[in-house]
Design a protein around this motif. Sequence first.
Motif, PDB file in Angstrom:
ATOM      1  N   THR A  72       0.821  -1.208   0.000  1.00 43.07           N
ATOM      2  CA  THR A  72       0.000   0.000   0.000  1.00 43.07           C
ATOM      3  C   THR A  72       0.857   1.260   0.000  1.00 43.07           C
ATOM      4  O   THR A  72       0.594   2.208  -0.738  1.00 43.07           O
ATOM      5  N   SER A  73       1.903   1.278   0.816  1.00 44.17           N
ATOM      6  CA  SER A  73       2.800   2.433   0.858  1.00 44.17           C
ATOM      7  C   SER A  73       3.476   2.644  -0.487  1.00 44.17           C
ATOM      8  O   SER A  73       3.660   3.787  -0.936  1.00 44.17           O
ATOM      9  N   SER A  74       3.858   1.563  -1.145  1.00 47.27           N
ATOM     10  CA  SER A  74       4.493   1.679  -2.448  1.00 47.27           C
ATOM     11  C   SER A  74       3.565   2.333  -3.454  1.00 47.27           C
ATOM     12  O   SER A  74       3.968   3.220  -4.213  1.00 47.27           O
ATOM     13  N   LEU A  75       2.296   1.940  -3.472  1.00 41.26           N
ATOM     14  CA  LEU A  75       1.348   2.517  -4.420  1.00 41.26           C
ATOM     15  C   LEU A  75       1.119   3.993  -4.142  1.00 41.26           C
ATOM     16  O   LEU A  75       1.100   4.817  -5.070  1.00 41.26           O
ATOM     17  N   VAL A  76       0.969   4.355  -2.870  1.00 44.22           N
ATOM     18  CA  VAL A  76       0.740   5.766  -2.520  1.00 44.22           C
ATOM     19  C   VAL A  76       1.954   6.613  -2.887  1.00 44.22           C
ATOM     20  O   VAL A  76       1.838   7.688  -3.499  1.00 44.22           O
ATOM     21  N   LEU A  77       3.156   6.145  -2.520  1.00 45.56           N
ATOM     22  CA  LEU A  77       4.368   6.898  -2.839  1.00 45.56           C
ATOM     23  C   LEU A  77       4.570   6.993  -4.348  1.00 45.56           C
ATOM     24  O   LEU A  77       5.036   8.021  -4.855  1.00 45.56           O
ATOM     25  N   GLY A  78       4.248   5.926  -5.072  1.00 41.97           N
ATOM     26  CA  GLY A  78       4.394   5.970  -6.522  1.00 41.97           C
ATOM     27  C   GLY A  78       3.486   6.992  -7.161  1.00 41.97           C
ATOM     28  O   GLY A  78       3.888   7.728  -8.076  1.00 41.97           O
ATOM     29  N   ILE A  79       2.238   7.078  -6.703  1.00 45.80           N
ATOM     30  CA  ILE A  79       1.297   8.056  -7.261  1.00 45.80           C
ATOM     31  C   ILE A  79       1.747   9.475  -6.945  1.00 45.80           C
ATOM     32  O   ILE A  79       1.779  10.348  -7.823  1.00 45.80           O
ATOM     33  N   VAL A  80       2.120   9.724  -5.693  1.00 47.70           N
ATOM     34  CA  VAL A  80       2.564  11.070  -5.305  1.00 47.70           C
ATOM     35  C   VAL A  80       3.857  11.446  -6.032  1.00 47.70           C
ATOM     36  O   VAL A  80       4.020  12.569  -6.520  1.00 47.70           O
ATOM     37  N   GLY A  81       4.807  10.487  -6.125  1.00 49.29           N
ATOM     38  CA  GLY A  81       6.067  10.777  -6.806  1.00 49.29           C
ATOM     39  C   GLY A  81       5.877  11.052  -8.285  1.00 49.29           C
ATOM     40  O   GLY A  81       6.512  11.940  -8.857  1.00 49.29           O
ATOM     41  N   ALA A  82       4.967  10.284  -8.947  1.00 48.11           N
ATOM     42  CA  ALA A  82       4.716  10.509 -10.371  1.00 48.11           C
ATOM     43  C   ALA A  82       4.085  11.868 -10.609  1.00 48.11           C
ATOM     44  O   ALA A  82       4.422  12.573 -11.575  1.00 48.11           O
ATOM     45  N   ALA A 101       9.164   4.136  -3.412  1.00 47.89           N
ATOM     46  CA  ALA A 101       8.057   3.350  -3.961  1.00 47.89           C
ATOM     47  C   ALA A 101       8.568   2.107  -4.678  1.00 47.89           C
ATOM     48  O   ALA A 101       7.984   1.026  -4.571  1.00 47.89           O
ATOM     49  N   LEU A 102       9.672   2.247  -5.401  1.00 48.90           N
ATOM     50  CA  LEU A 102      10.244   1.100  -6.110  1.00 48.90           C
ATOM     51  C   LEU A 102      10.723   0.035  -5.131  1.00 48.90           C
ATOM     52  O   LEU A 102      10.440  -1.165  -5.305  1.00 48.90           O
ATOM     53  N   VAL A 103      11.441   0.450  -4.094  1.00 51.78           N
ATOM     54  CA  VAL A 103      11.965  -0.517  -3.110  1.00 51.78           C
ATOM     55  C   VAL A 103      10.824  -1.183  -2.350  1.00 51.78           C
ATOM     56  O   VAL A 103      10.776  -2.416  -2.196  1.00 51.78           O
ATOM     57  N   PHE A 104       9.863  -0.371  -1.855  1.00 54.32           N
ATOM     58  CA  PHE A 104       8.731  -0.941  -1.113  1.00 54.32           C
ATOM     59  C   PHE A 104       7.925  -1.890  -1.995  1.00 54.32           C
ATOM     60  O   PHE A 104       7.435  -2.926  -1.536  1.00 54.32           O
ATOM     61  N   GLY A 105       7.756  -1.530  -3.261  1.00 48.32           N
ATOM     62  CA  GLY A 105       6.991  -2.379  -4.160  1.00 48.32           C
ATOM     63  C   GLY A 105       7.657  -3.720  -4.391  1.00 48.32           C
ATOM     64  O   GLY A 105       6.985  -4.765  -4.430  1.00 48.32           O
ATOM     65  N   ILE A 106       8.972  -3.719  -4.577  1.00 49.40           N
ATOM     66  CA  ILE A 106       9.689  -4.981  -4.795  1.00 49.40           C
ATOM     67  C   ILE A 106       9.579  -5.879  -3.563  1.00 49.40           C
ATOM     68  O   ILE A 106       9.286  -7.079  -3.670  1.00 49.40           O
ATOM     69  N   ALA A 125       2.169  -2.336  -9.003  1.00 49.16           N
ATOM     70  CA  ALA A 125       1.825  -1.022  -9.561  1.00 49.16           C
ATOM     71  C   ALA A 125       2.645   0.084  -8.907  1.00 49.16           C
ATOM     72  O   ALA A 125       3.110   1.015  -9.580  1.00 49.16           O
ATOM     73  N   GLY A 126       2.838   0.000  -7.588  1.00 50.48           N
ATOM     74  CA  GLY A 126       3.648   1.007  -6.903  1.00 50.48           C
ATOM     75  C   GLY A 126       5.090   0.999  -7.354  1.00 50.48           C
ATOM     76  O   GLY A 126       5.713   2.054  -7.517  1.00 50.48           O
ATOM     77  N   ALA A 127       5.649  -0.198  -7.574  1.00 44.46           N
ATOM     78  CA  ALA A 127       7.035  -0.287  -8.039  1.00 44.46           C
ATOM     79  C   ALA A 127       7.180   0.325  -9.433  1.00 44.46           C
ATOM     80  O   ALA A 127       8.144   1.042  -9.720  1.00 44.46           O
ATOM     81  N   ILE A 128       6.209   0.055 -10.317  1.00 45.18           N
ATOM     82  CA  ILE A 128       6.277   0.615 -11.668  1.00 45.18           C
ATOM     83  C   ILE A 128       6.155   2.137 -11.628  1.00 45.18           C
ATOM     84  O   ILE A 128       6.935   2.862 -12.264  1.00 45.18           O
ATOM     85  N   ALA A 133       8.420   7.577 -11.857  1.00 47.30           N
ATOM     86  CA  ALA A 133       8.547   8.872 -11.181  1.00 47.30           C
ATOM     87  C   ALA A 133      10.006   9.270 -11.012  1.00 47.30           C
ATOM     88  O   ALA A 133      10.391  10.421 -11.264  1.00 47.30           O
ATOM     89  N   ALA A 134      10.842   8.319 -10.589  1.00 47.74           N
ATOM     90  CA  ALA A 134      12.263   8.632 -10.403  1.00 47.74           C
ATOM     91  C   ALA A 134      12.930   8.969 -11.735  1.00 47.74           C
ATOM     92  O   ALA A 134      13.709   9.930 -11.828  1.00 47.74           O
ATOM     93  N   ALA A 135      12.619   8.204 -12.784  1.00 49.55           N
ATOM     94  CA  ALA A 135      13.247   8.451 -14.084  1.00 49.55           C
ATOM     95  C   ALA A 135      12.830   9.793 -14.663  1.00 49.55           C
ATOM     96  O   ALA A 135      13.663  10.585 -15.146  1.00 49.55           O
TER      97      ALA A 135
END
Length: 305
Positions: A72-82, A101-106, A125-128, A133-135
């Motif tokens: 869940t944290s990975s998905l939230v961080l991924g959305i905010v980071g993107a 988000a990538l680390v938590f997702g993995i 989804a959070g990892a992707i 977002a990072a790239a």
Amino acid sequence: MSDESPPPQPGVPPAWQGTGGYGAPGPYGPSGPAGPYGPYAPYGGYPPYGPAGYGAGWPGWPPQAPRNKLGTSSLVLGIVGAAAGLTVVGSLLGVPLGVLALVFGIVGRRRARRGGATNGGQALAGAILGGVAAAVSVVLLVVVAVHLDHDLPAKDPKVALTSSRGAADQPLAPATTATYADGTWVTAGVPRRFTPPADARGHTPGASAYEVGVTVDETGPGDLALSGYGWQADALEPGGGQRRLKLITAADGPLSHDFPAAVGSGDTVKVDFAFDVPAGADAVGFGFRPAPRFAGAHWLLHPGA
């Protein structure tokens, strides 16, 4: 000594009387003397030992709650980071948020595969999203860094202006030269109106286009690298407003020329800069620096004067 036995003693069994030795007792009878309470009851036998059944005697372990926090944290961080990575300021947060988000997702995805979590799809989804977002944030920061490297004025310049004017608060007049400590001279000419060719890029049909010739003279002892030169032009509007002007270029002719990568000692190069000037502009502020390590020189131009 008489062979006669002494008379029996009352209360003593005959077998235990006499001095000739212990007599053999009779066969064992019931345990204990038979009194008014009766004979002792024989001990009952213990129940036989048997194997203890683990299945029936021990309760089962309670079911464990799924550990879905990382996914869940990975998905939230991924959305905010993107979302943050789409802006210049937000891209500063897009990189760390995307990496987290990538680390938590993995880790969350691996936990779901082992059965410890139930949200493997969220973790994936959070990892992707975190990787994207990072790239995107890194690319945007690189683009901004390159752009700022060509903006004016330079921070902490190593080559200072030696002319009496040329700073942003004391701009030069058209056709006036800005000189530098290393022997570099830069001159911005008088702007003149012209009609761009049909294939010109950056020109709005019907707008007033002007071009300004910029000349660089290298009078110092060494070569001057011009590959990192920078410029800017701003229309100064009534009331103090400013509007950044875009460069007009063309595939052929003077507007297709650019400065060489370097100019040798004693050489002179000239390039025409063209841009549309909006109607009603009081003047054009033009700035140029030969390289990032140079201070920016400024001119106040009056198109149509």
